[in-house]
Design a protein around this motif. Structure first.
Motif, PDB file in Angstrom:
ATOM      1  N   PRO A  24       0.801  -1.220   0.000  1.00  0.00           N
ATOM      2  CA  PRO A  24       0.000   0.000   0.000  1.00  0.00           C
ATOM      3  C   PRO A  24       0.838   1.276   0.000  1.00  0.00           C
ATOM      4  O   PRO A  24       0.324   2.354  -0.272  1.00  0.00           O
ATOM      5  CB  PRO A  24      -0.820  -0.113   1.289  1.00  0.00           C
ATOM      6  N   TYR A  25       2.132   1.191   0.287  1.00  0.00           N
ATOM      7  CA  TYR A  25       2.993   2.370   0.357  1.00  0.00           C
ATOM      8  C   TYR A  25       3.667   2.681  -0.976  1.00  0.00           C
ATOM      9  O   TYR A  25       3.704   3.826  -1.404  1.00  0.00           O
ATOM     10  CB  TYR A  25       4.058   2.179   1.442  1.00  0.00           C
ATOM     11  N   CYS A  26       4.205   1.639  -1.640  1.00  0.00           N
ATOM     12  CA  CYS A  26       4.953   1.893  -2.871  1.00  0.00           C
ATOM     13  C   CYS A  26       4.427   1.112  -4.073  1.00  0.00           C
ATOM     14  O   CYS A  26       4.875   1.339  -5.187  1.00  0.00           O
ATOM     15  CB  CYS A  26       6.428   1.583  -2.658  1.00  0.00           C
ATOM     16  N   GLY A  27       3.526   0.146  -3.867  1.00  0.00           N
ATOM     17  CA  GLY A  27       2.995  -0.649  -4.960  1.00  0.00           C
ATOM     18  C   GLY A  27       3.859  -1.838  -5.347  1.00  0.00           C
ATOM     19  O   GLY A  27       3.618  -2.466  -6.374  1.00  0.00           O
ATOM     20  N   GLY A  28       4.854  -2.161  -4.541  1.00  0.00           N
ATOM     21  CA  GLY A  28       5.758  -3.275  -4.846  1.00  0.00           C
ATOM     22  C   GLY A  28       5.156  -4.627  -4.524  1.00  0.00           C
ATOM     23  O   GLY A  28       4.066  -4.744  -3.974  1.00  0.00           O
ATOM     24  N   MET A  29       5.907  -5.675  -4.856  1.00  0.00           N
ATOM     25  CA  MET A  29       5.469  -7.044  -4.624  1.00  0.00           C
ATOM     26  C   MET A  29       5.638  -7.413  -3.146  1.00  0.00           C
ATOM     27  O   MET A  29       6.600  -7.016  -2.493  1.00  0.00           O
ATOM     28  CB  MET A  29       6.297  -7.996  -5.478  1.00  0.00           C
ATOM     29  N   LYS A  53       5.384 -13.743   8.449  1.00  0.00           N
ATOM     30  CA  LYS A  53       5.596 -12.303   8.342  1.00  0.00           C
ATOM     31  C   LYS A  53       5.479 -11.892   6.883  1.00  0.00           C
ATOM     32  O   LYS A  53       5.887 -12.614   5.987  1.00  0.00           O
ATOM     33  CB  LYS A  53       6.977 -11.924   8.870  1.00  0.00           C
ATOM     34  N   TYR A  54       4.921 -10.708   6.659  1.00  0.00           N
ATOM     35  CA  TYR A  54       4.760 -10.144   5.319  1.00  0.00           C
ATOM     36  C   TYR A  54       5.620  -8.900   5.212  1.00  0.00           C
ATOM     37  O   TYR A  54       5.656  -8.081   6.138  1.00  0.00           O
ATOM     38  CB  TYR A  54       3.294  -9.774   5.072  1.00  0.00           C
ATOM     39  N   TYR A  55       6.311  -8.744   4.084  1.00  0.00           N
ATOM     40  CA  TYR A  55       7.117  -7.549   3.859  1.00  0.00           C
ATOM     41  C   TYR A  55       7.171  -7.230   2.374  1.00  0.00           C
ATOM     42  O   TYR A  55       6.964  -8.088   1.528  1.00  0.00           O
ATOM     43  CB  TYR A  55       8.526  -7.705   4.440  1.00  0.00           C
ATOM     44  N   ARG A  62       7.763  -3.883   6.833  1.00  0.00           N
ATOM     45  CA  ARG A  62       7.026  -5.032   7.351  1.00  0.00           C
ATOM     46  C   ARG A  62       5.555  -4.661   7.339  1.00  0.00           C
ATOM     47  O   ARG A  62       5.157  -3.627   7.855  1.00  0.00           O
ATOM     48  CB  ARG A  62       7.484  -5.371   8.752  1.00  0.00           C
ATOM     49  N   LEU A  63       4.736  -5.516   6.771  1.00  0.00           N
ATOM     50  CA  LEU A  63       3.317  -5.248   6.638  1.00  0.00           C
ATOM     51  C   LEU A  63       2.527  -6.069   7.641  1.00  0.00           C
ATOM     52  O   LEU A  63       2.871  -7.214   7.929  1.00  0.00           O
ATOM     53  CB  LEU A  63       2.849  -5.573   5.213  1.00  0.00           C
ATOM     54  N   VAL A  64       1.462  -5.480   8.189  1.00  0.00           N
ATOM     55  CA  VAL A  64       0.621  -6.136   9.180  1.00  0.00           C
ATOM     56  C   VAL A  64      -0.719  -6.454   8.543  1.00  0.00           C
ATOM     57  O   VAL A  64      -1.356  -5.582   7.950  1.00  0.00           O
ATOM     58  CB  VAL A  64       0.425  -5.231  10.415  1.00  0.00           C
TER      59      VAL A  64
END
Length: 66
Positions: A24-29, A53-55, A62-64
């Protein structure tokens, strides 16, 4: 008399794989990382847990997941 407590936390990456969606911040994978965590006290395992963990691969945040 001296008491010494030896505690250790060991984190080991078990596997990584791509996850659906985009950052949601940069549109990356987004990558999923399965991590095995183990707490030890004087080399005796006390607690063991598997976490997911998702990143983001581009911005490394690090994504929650809610």
């Amino acid at each position: 008399m001296c008491l010494v407590f030896v505690c250790d936390e060991d984190e080991r990456v078990v596997s990584t794989q791509p996850a659906p969606g985009a950052c949601p911040y940069c549109g990356g994978m987004i990558q999923t990382m399965d991590v095995h965590t183990q707490w030890r006290f004087c080399f005796l395992p006390l607690y063991s847990r598997n976490k997911r963990k998702y990143y983001c691969t581009i911005c490394a945040r690090r994504l929650v997941v809610l």
